[in-house]
Motif scaffolding. Structure first.
Motif, PDB file in Angstrom:
ATOM      1  N   GLN A 154       0.826  -1.207   0.000  1.00  0.00           N
ATOM      2  CA  GLN A 154       0.000   0.000   0.000  1.00  0.00           C
ATOM      3  C   GLN A 154       0.866   1.265   0.000  1.00  0.00           C
ATOM      4  OE1 GLN A 154      -2.484   0.948   3.502  1.00  0.00           O
ATOM      5  NE2 GLN A 154      -4.182   1.248   2.073  1.00  0.00           N
ATOM      6  N   ARG A 155       1.974   1.217   0.717  1.00  0.00           N
ATOM      7  CA  ARG A 155       2.833   2.395   0.841  1.00  0.00           C
ATOM      8  C   ARG A 155       3.581   2.707  -0.453  1.00  0.00           C
ATOM      9  NH1 ARG A 155       8.025   1.884   2.816  1.00  0.00           N
ATOM     10  NH2 ARG A 155       7.390   0.033   3.998  1.00  0.00           N
ATOM     11  N   LEU A 156       3.982   1.670  -1.175  1.00  0.00           N
ATOM     12  CA  LEU A 156       4.844   1.883  -2.334  1.00  0.00           C
ATOM     13  C   LEU A 156       4.139   1.709  -3.678  1.00  0.00           C
ATOM     14  CD1 LEU A 156       8.083   0.117  -1.024  1.00  0.00           C
ATOM     15  CD2 LEU A 156       7.630   2.562  -1.173  1.00  0.00           C
ATOM     16  N   SER A 157       2.880   1.303  -3.656  1.00  0.00           N
ATOM     17  CA  SER A 157       2.124   1.136  -4.899  1.00  0.00           C
ATOM     18  C   SER A 157       1.066   2.230  -5.001  1.00  0.00           C
ATOM     19  CB  SER A 157       1.427  -0.227  -4.938  1.00  0.00           C
ATOM     20  OG  SER A 157       2.311  -1.285  -4.678  1.00  0.00           O
ATOM     21  N   ASP A 158       0.683   2.538  -6.232  1.00  0.00           N
ATOM     22  CA  ASP A 158      -0.461   3.433  -6.424  1.00  0.00           C
ATOM     23  C   ASP A 158      -1.765   2.675  -6.217  1.00  0.00           C
ATOM     24  OD1 ASP A 158       0.759   6.051  -7.419  1.00  0.00           O
ATOM     25  OD2 ASP A 158       1.729   4.576  -8.720  1.00  0.00           O
ATOM     26  N   PHE A 159      -1.722   1.367  -6.486  1.00  0.00           N
ATOM     27  CA  PHE A 159      -2.899   0.532  -6.260  1.00  0.00           C
ATOM     28  C   PHE A 159      -2.425  -0.903  -6.053  1.00  0.00           C
ATOM     29  CE2 PHE A 159      -6.813  -1.740  -7.025  1.00  0.00           C
ATOM     30  CZ  PHE A 159      -7.783  -0.883  -6.516  1.00  0.00           C
ATOM     31  N   SER A 160      -3.090  -1.620  -5.124  1.00  0.00           N
ATOM     32  CA  SER A 160      -2.732  -3.007  -4.829  1.00  0.00           C
ATOM     33  C   SER A 160      -3.921  -3.928  -5.077  1.00  0.00           C
ATOM     34  CB  SER A 160      -2.292  -3.155  -3.365  1.00  0.00           C
ATOM     35  OG  SER A 160      -1.160  -2.362  -3.084  1.00  0.00           O
ATOM     36  N   VAL A 161      -3.642  -5.079  -5.680  1.00  0.00           N
ATOM     37  CA  VAL A 161      -4.646  -6.126  -5.859  1.00  0.00           C
ATOM     38  C   VAL A 161      -4.192  -7.325  -5.029  1.00  0.00           C
ATOM     39  CG1 VAL A 161      -5.915  -7.567  -7.492  1.00  0.00           C
ATOM     40  CG2 VAL A 161      -5.101  -5.303  -8.202  1.00  0.00           C
ATOM     41  N   ILE A 162      -4.906  -7.593  -3.943  1.00  0.00           N
ATOM     42  CA  ILE A 162      -4.531  -8.673  -3.028  1.00  0.00           C
ATOM     43  C   ILE A 162      -5.200  -9.961  -3.497  1.00  0.00           C
ATOM     44  CG2 ILE A 162      -4.332  -9.347  -0.613  1.00  0.00           C
ATOM     45  CD1 ILE A 162      -3.158  -6.568  -1.316  1.00  0.00           C
ATOM     46  N   THR A 163      -4.412 -11.043  -3.611  1.00  0.00           N
ATOM     47  CA  THR A 163      -4.938 -12.276  -4.196  1.00  0.00           C
ATOM     48  C   THR A 163      -4.304 -13.508  -3.549  1.00  0.00           C
ATOM     49  OG1 THR A 163      -5.378 -13.370  -6.312  1.00  0.00           O
ATOM     50  CG2 THR A 163      -3.207 -12.350  -6.048  1.00  0.00           C
ATOM     51  N   SER A 164      -4.463 -14.673  -4.201  1.00  0.00           N
ATOM     52  CA  SER A 164      -3.945 -15.944  -3.681  1.00  0.00           C
ATOM     53  C   SER A 164      -2.543 -16.222  -4.207  1.00  0.00           C
ATOM     54  CB  SER A 164      -4.855 -17.107  -4.088  1.00  0.00           C
ATOM     55  OG  SER A 164      -6.091 -17.027  -3.440  1.00  0.00           O
ATOM     56  N   ASP A 165      -1.789 -16.983  -3.443  1.00  0.00           N
ATOM     57  CA  ASP A 165      -0.454 -17.417  -3.854  1.00  0.00           C
ATOM     58  C   ASP A 165      -0.169 -18.735  -3.142  1.00  0.00           C
ATOM     59  OD1 ASP A 165       2.247 -17.923  -4.109  1.00  0.00           O
ATOM     60  OD2 ASP A 165       2.889 -15.877  -3.768  1.00  0.00           O
ATOM     61  N   ASN A 166      -0.356 -19.841  -3.835  1.00  0.00           N
ATOM     62  CA  ASN A 166      -0.142 -21.160  -3.228  1.00  0.00           C
ATOM     63  C   ASN A 166      -0.780 -21.266  -1.840  1.00  0.00           C
ATOM     64  OD1 ASN A 166       1.393 -21.929  -5.453  1.00  0.00           O
ATOM     65  ND2 ASN A 166       3.338 -21.481  -4.475  1.00  0.00           N
ATOM     66  N   PRO A 167      -2.112 -21.216  -1.777  1.00  0.00           N
ATOM     67  CA  PRO A 167      -2.763 -21.250  -0.457  1.00  0.00           C
ATOM     68  C   PRO A 167      -2.577 -22.565   0.292  1.00  0.00           C
ATOM     69  CG  PRO A 167      -4.396 -21.406  -2.218  1.00  0.00           C
ATOM     70  CD  PRO A 167      -3.094 -21.053  -2.873  1.00  0.00           C
ATOM     71  N   ARG A 168      -2.224 -23.624  -0.438  1.00  0.00           N
ATOM     72  CA  ARG A 168      -2.040 -24.951   0.162  1.00  0.00           C
ATOM     73  C   ARG A 168      -3.287 -25.337   0.962  1.00  0.00           C
ATOM     74  NH1 ARG A 168       2.927 -22.255   0.339  1.00  0.00           N
ATOM     75  NH2 ARG A 168       4.486 -23.243  -1.003  1.00  0.00           N
ATOM     76  N   THR A 169      -3.130 -25.718   2.220  1.00  0.00           N
ATOM     77  CA  THR A 169      -4.297 -26.223   2.963  1.00  0.00           C
ATOM     78  C   THR A 169      -5.044 -25.135   3.729  1.00  0.00           C
ATOM     79  OG1 THR A 169      -2.977 -26.804   4.916  1.00  0.00           O
ATOM     80  CG2 THR A 169      -3.210 -28.489   3.211  1.00  0.00           C
ATOM     81  N   GLU A 170      -4.607 -23.877   3.585  1.00  0.00           N
ATOM     82  CA  GLU A 170      -5.333 -22.773   4.224  1.00  0.00           C
ATOM     83  C   GLU A 170      -6.408 -22.226   3.288  1.00  0.00           C
ATOM     84  OE1 GLU A 170      -3.514 -19.777   6.833  1.00  0.00           O
ATOM     85  OE2 GLU A 170      -1.591 -20.534   6.098  1.00  0.00           O
ATOM     86  N   GLU A 171      -7.424 -21.630   3.867  1.00  0.00           N
ATOM     87  CA  GLU A 171      -8.450 -20.968   3.077  1.00  0.00           C
ATOM     88  C   GLU A 171      -7.874 -19.664   2.509  1.00  0.00           C
ATOM     89  OE1 GLU A 171     -11.512 -21.602   2.039  1.00  0.00           O
ATOM     90  OE2 GLU A 171     -11.343 -23.633   2.863  1.00  0.00           O
ATOM     91  N   PRO A 172      -7.931 -19.472   1.192  1.00  0.00           N
ATOM     92  CA  PRO A 172      -7.356 -18.256   0.596  1.00  0.00           C
ATOM     93  C   PRO A 172      -7.895 -16.969   1.215  1.00  0.00           C
ATOM     94  CG  PRO A 172      -7.907 -19.845  -1.107  1.00  0.00           C
ATOM     95  CD  PRO A 172      -8.437 -20.409   0.177  1.00  0.00           C
ATOM     96  N   GLN A 173      -9.188 -16.936   1.508  1.00  0.00           N
ATOM     97  CA  GLN A 173      -9.781 -15.727   2.059  1.00  0.00           C
ATOM     98  C   GLN A 173      -9.187 -15.376   3.414  1.00  0.00           C
ATOM     99  OE1 GLN A 173     -12.069 -13.684   0.377  1.00  0.00           O
ATOM    100  NE2 GLN A 173     -11.515 -12.292   2.052  1.00  0.00           N
ATOM    101  N   MET A 174      -8.852 -16.406   4.219  1.00  0.00           N
ATOM    102  CA  MET A 174      -8.270 -16.170   5.542  1.00  0.00           C
ATOM    103  C   MET A 174      -6.849 -15.589   5.411  1.00  0.00           C
ATOM    104  SD  MET A 174     -10.665 -16.964   7.559  1.00  0.00           S
ATOM    105  CE  MET A 174      -9.840 -17.013   9.153  1.00  0.00           C
ATOM    106  N   ILE A 175      -6.093 -16.085   4.416  1.00  0.00           N
ATOM    107  CA  ILE A 175      -4.750 -15.551   4.174  1.00  0.00           C
ATOM    108  C   ILE A 175      -4.847 -14.083   3.774  1.00  0.00           C
ATOM    109  CG2 ILE A 175      -2.668 -15.741   2.749  1.00  0.00           C
ATOM    110  CD1 ILE A 175      -3.373 -18.731   2.374  1.00  0.00           C
ATOM    111  N   ILE A 176      -5.789 -13.811   2.881  1.00  0.00           N
ATOM    112  CA  ILE A 176      -5.977 -12.435   2.398  1.00  0.00           C
ATOM    113  C   ILE A 176      -6.370 -11.508   3.544  1.00  0.00           C
ATOM    114  CG2 ILE A 176      -7.488 -10.991   0.967  1.00  0.00           C
ATOM    115  CD1 ILE A 176      -7.393 -13.321  -1.103  1.00  0.00           C
ATOM    116  N   GLU A 177      -7.194 -11.990   4.448  1.00  0.00           N
ATOM    117  CA  GLU A 177      -7.582 -11.164   5.595  1.00  0.00           C
ATOM    118  C   GLU A 177      -6.380 -10.806   6.455  1.00  0.00           C
ATOM    119  OE1 GLU A 177     -10.782 -13.025   7.708  1.00  0.00           O
ATOM    120  OE2 GLU A 177     -12.159 -12.923   5.988  1.00  0.00           O
ATOM    121  N   ASP A 178      -5.429 -11.751   6.582  1.00  0.00           N
ATOM    122  CA  ASP A 178      -4.192 -11.462   7.321  1.00  0.00           C
ATOM    123  C   ASP A 178      -3.402 -10.341   6.638  1.00  0.00           C
ATOM    124  OD1 ASP A 178      -4.733 -13.400   9.191  1.00  0.00           O
ATOM    125  OD2 ASP A 178      -3.424 -14.921   8.300  1.00  0.00           O
ATOM    126  N   ILE A 179      -3.367 -10.368   5.295  1.00  0.00           N
ATOM    127  CA  ILE A 179      -2.651  -9.335   4.542  1.00  0.00           C
ATOM    128  C   ILE A 179      -3.349  -7.986   4.710  1.00  0.00           C
ATOM    129  CG2 ILE A 179      -1.976  -8.549   2.232  1.00  0.00           C
ATOM    130  CD1 ILE A 179      -1.856 -11.550   1.423  1.00  0.00           C
TER     131      ILE A 179
END
Length: 485
Positions: free
Chosen positions: A392-417
Motif C-alpha cells: 500500500q505504501r509503495l504502490s499506487d494501487f494493490s490487488v490482493i490475491t492468492s499465492d499457493n494457499p495450500r491447505t489454508e483458506e485463501p480468504q483467511m490468508i488475504i484477511e491477514d494481509i
C-alpha cells in the motif's frame, strides 16, 4: 563399496549383521531400494522412514542405517544417533568425496541467492570455466538439466550431482544453500571453497522459532568454508557475522555500497535499461554493466563478482563476464504490452524483497505502479500484514490475491494481509482468483504504468489444498496484454 567403508568415521551406536557387506547404491526412498542397496531411515516432517524398512527389506535390501534397532533377519543394521547427518557422510564417501575436487560456491541469505548463483554460473561459463548449478529454479550437472524440486536437495542427490559434474568435466558449482538444508544436515560434508551471505530478513518463521534461530542456521555455512567467506556488510546481520568470522583462519571478505568494504561499488547508475557501476577491489577497479535495474542488482552482481575476484580472475575478465550476463527467470522479468503497459513478474515473497522491487519500479515508472501479490499458505503468517503495508505504501494501487494457499483458506490468508493495510487510504482491492487478479490489474493499467506481479516468479503452478495445478503468472499476463493491444 563395503558398508564399513561407506560409514567410515560415522558415530555408530551399534551394528548387527555383516558390516562388511557390499553396497552398490544408497537411498532413503524404500521404492528405490533393492538388492545391494543401503536404505537409510529418515524421520521426516510428515513420515518416518523406519516404518518403510520392511518394504525395502522385502525388495531385497539387506543393509540399513537407522536410529533404532530393526528386526530384520540376515540384514546388517547400523544404528546411529542422527541418520540425516550420517546419510550425508555415507553419500560423500560413496561418491568418492566429489566436492573436494570442485570449486564449490555456497550462497545463502533470504533474498538474492538464485540471482547470485545464476550470475556466477553465467560468468564462469563465459570465461570457459564450466560451472554447475544447484538451486531453486534449476539443477545443471552436465548430465542433468532439469527443474529443481527444492532449493537444496537431500545429501544423496547433492553428492550424486557433484560426481556427475566431475565426470562431465565441470570444475565449479554455484549452489544455493537454504537454512532448511543447513539445519537438516543436507549439506554436511560438502567442501565449500567460497561462501556468500547476501542478507537476512524475515522469512521461514514457520520452520525456525525466531529470526535469531534462522540466522544461526545460515551461519553454519561459513564454518564449512575453506578459501573465503564473502559477506554483505551493509546488512546489519551480515556486519555482525563479518565481525564473528574475522576470528577464523578462513579469510573473510566484505562487500557493500554503504559501509566501508573490501569490495565496493562506486559511480552507481540505474535506470529502466539496467544498472552500471565501478567495482572497486584492493587490487583493481573494473566496470560492471547489467541489463537489470535496481539497487538489489548492484548487491547481487557485486556478490558474484567478488567470488570471481577471489578465484583470481582479473578485472577485464570480470567486466566481460558480468556484462555478458542476462536476466534470471522470474526475477524482475519484464513483459511489454503493445498498449504501453509493462508487467514485471518477480519471485518476491518476503517483506524485504517486495519492498526492493517496488522501490525499483517506482524509480523507473513513468506512470503508476500497480501491484498484484498474495502470501503462501502453511507458511510464516507474521509477514502477511507487513507485506500488505509495504504494498500500500509503495504502490499506487494493490490487488490482493492468492499465492499457493495450500491447505489454508485463501480468504483467511488475504484477511491477514489486509490487516496491514489502512482502509482509510484505500487504493486496494481483493480478488481471490489469481488469474482474475492479474487481469484486473492489467485492465486498469494505462500507458507508462507498471504492473508488478509478485510472489511466484518462475513457478508454473499453484498449490491449492494438496493439489498442484498448472499456473504461470507470465502466461496469464501475456494473454491479458494481448487482449488489450
Amino acid at each position: 563399496m563395503k558398508l564399513s567403508d561407506m560409514l567410515s568415521g560415522a558415530q555408530i551406536v551399534s551394528v548387527s549383521g555383516d558390516f562388511e557387506t557390499e553396497v552398490g547404491s544408497i537411498t532413503y526412498d524404500s521404492r528405490k531400494a533393492g538388492k545391494g542397496s543401503l536404505f537409510i531411515c529418515i524421520k521426516g516432517l510428515a513420515s518416518d522412514g523406519h516404518d518403510y524398512a520392511k518394504s525395502a527389506y522385502d525388495s531385497g535390501c539387506r543393509a540399513f542405517l537407522a536410529e533404532r534397532e530393526l528386526e530384520l533377519e540376515d540384514a546388517c543394521v547400523a544404528v546411529v544417533e542422527d541418520s540425516r547427518r550420517e546419510m550425508a557422510r555415507a553419500a560423500d564417501n560413496f561418491y568418492g568425496n566429489p566436492s573436494k575436487r570442485l570449486d564449490l560456491v555456497g550462497v545463502t541469505g533470504t533474498n538474492g541467492k538464485t540471482t547470485t548463483t545464476y550470475l556466477i554460473k553465467s560468468a564462469l561459463d563465459h570465461l570457459g570455466r564450466a560451472c554447475g548449478l544447484i538451486g531453486t529454479i534449476r539443477t545443471y550437472t552436465g548430465r542433468v538439466d532439469a527443474e529443481s524440486e527444492r532449493t537444496t536437495p537431500e545429501s544423496i542427490e547433492l553428492h550424486s550431482h557433484f560426481s556427475d559434474m566431475l565426470s562431465c568435466g565441470i570444475g565449479s558449482c554455484a549452489m544455493e544453500v537454504s537454512s532448511h538444508s543447513l539445519e537438516l544436515h543436507r549439506v554436511d560434508f560438502c567442501d565449500f571453497k567460497y561462501s556468500v551471505f547476501t542478507n537476512l530478513t524475515q522469512d521461514h518463521l514457520d520452520f525456525h522459532p525466531d529470526l535469531e534461530s534462522y540466522m544461526k542456521a545460515k551461519e553454519k555455512l561459513f564454518y564449512m568454508t575453506s578459501k573465503a567467506n564473502i559477506i554483505n556488510i551493509d546488512d546489519k546481520h551480515g556486519k555482525a557475522l563479518y565481525e564473528r568470522l574475522k576470528a577464523l583462519e578462513t579469510p573473510c571478505v566484505s562487500y557493500g555500497i554503504k559501509e566501508e568494504a573490501d569490495v565496493s561499488a562506486k559511480d552507481i547508475s540505474m535506470d529502466a535499461s539496467g544498472t552500471s557501476y565501478t567495482m572497486v577491489t584492493p587490487d583493481f577497479e573494473c566496470n560492471i554493466e547489467v541489463a537489470i535495474p535496481g539497487e538489489f542488482t548492484v548487491y547481487n552482481t557485486l556478490a558474484a563478482a567478488s567470488v570471481l575476484y577471489l578465484m583470481g580472475i582479473g578485472g577485464a575478465d570480470i567486466s566481460s563476464a558480468m556484462n555478458s550476463c542476462s536476466g534470471v527467470p522470474g526475477r524482475f522479468e519484464s513483459i511489454a504490452g503493445k498498449n504501453g503497459v509493462t508487467v514485471i513478474v518477480d519471485y518476491a515473497h518476503t517483506p524485504d524483497a517486495l519492498e526492493n522491487i517496488l522501490k525499483t519500479a517506482r524509480g523507473i515508472a513513468k506512470g503508476r505502479v500497480i501491484t498484484v501479490f498474495g502470501c503462501g499458505g502453511d507458511r510464516d503468517k507474521t509477514k502477511r500484514p507487513i507485506m500488505g503495508e509495504i504494498s500500500q505504501r509503495l504502490s499506487d494501487f494493490s490487488v490482493i490475491t492468492s499465492d499457493n494457499p495450500r491447505t489454508e483458506e485463501p480468504q483467511m490468508i488475504i484477511e491477514d494481509i489486509v490487516a496491514g493495510l489502512d482502509a482509510q487510504k484505500g487504493a486496494f482491492t481483493v480478488v481471490v482468483d489469481r488469474k482474475e487478479a492479474i487481469g484486473t490489474a492489467i485492465k486498469m493499467a494505462g500507458p507508462h504504468d507498471i504492473v508488478i506481479v509478485a510472489g511466484k516468479g518462475h513457478e508454473d503452478y499453484q498449490i491449492i489444498g494438496k493439489q498442484k495445478i498448472h499456473f504461470d503468472d507470465k502466461e496469464v499476463a501475456r494473454a491479458y496484454l494481448e487482449e488489450g493491444k
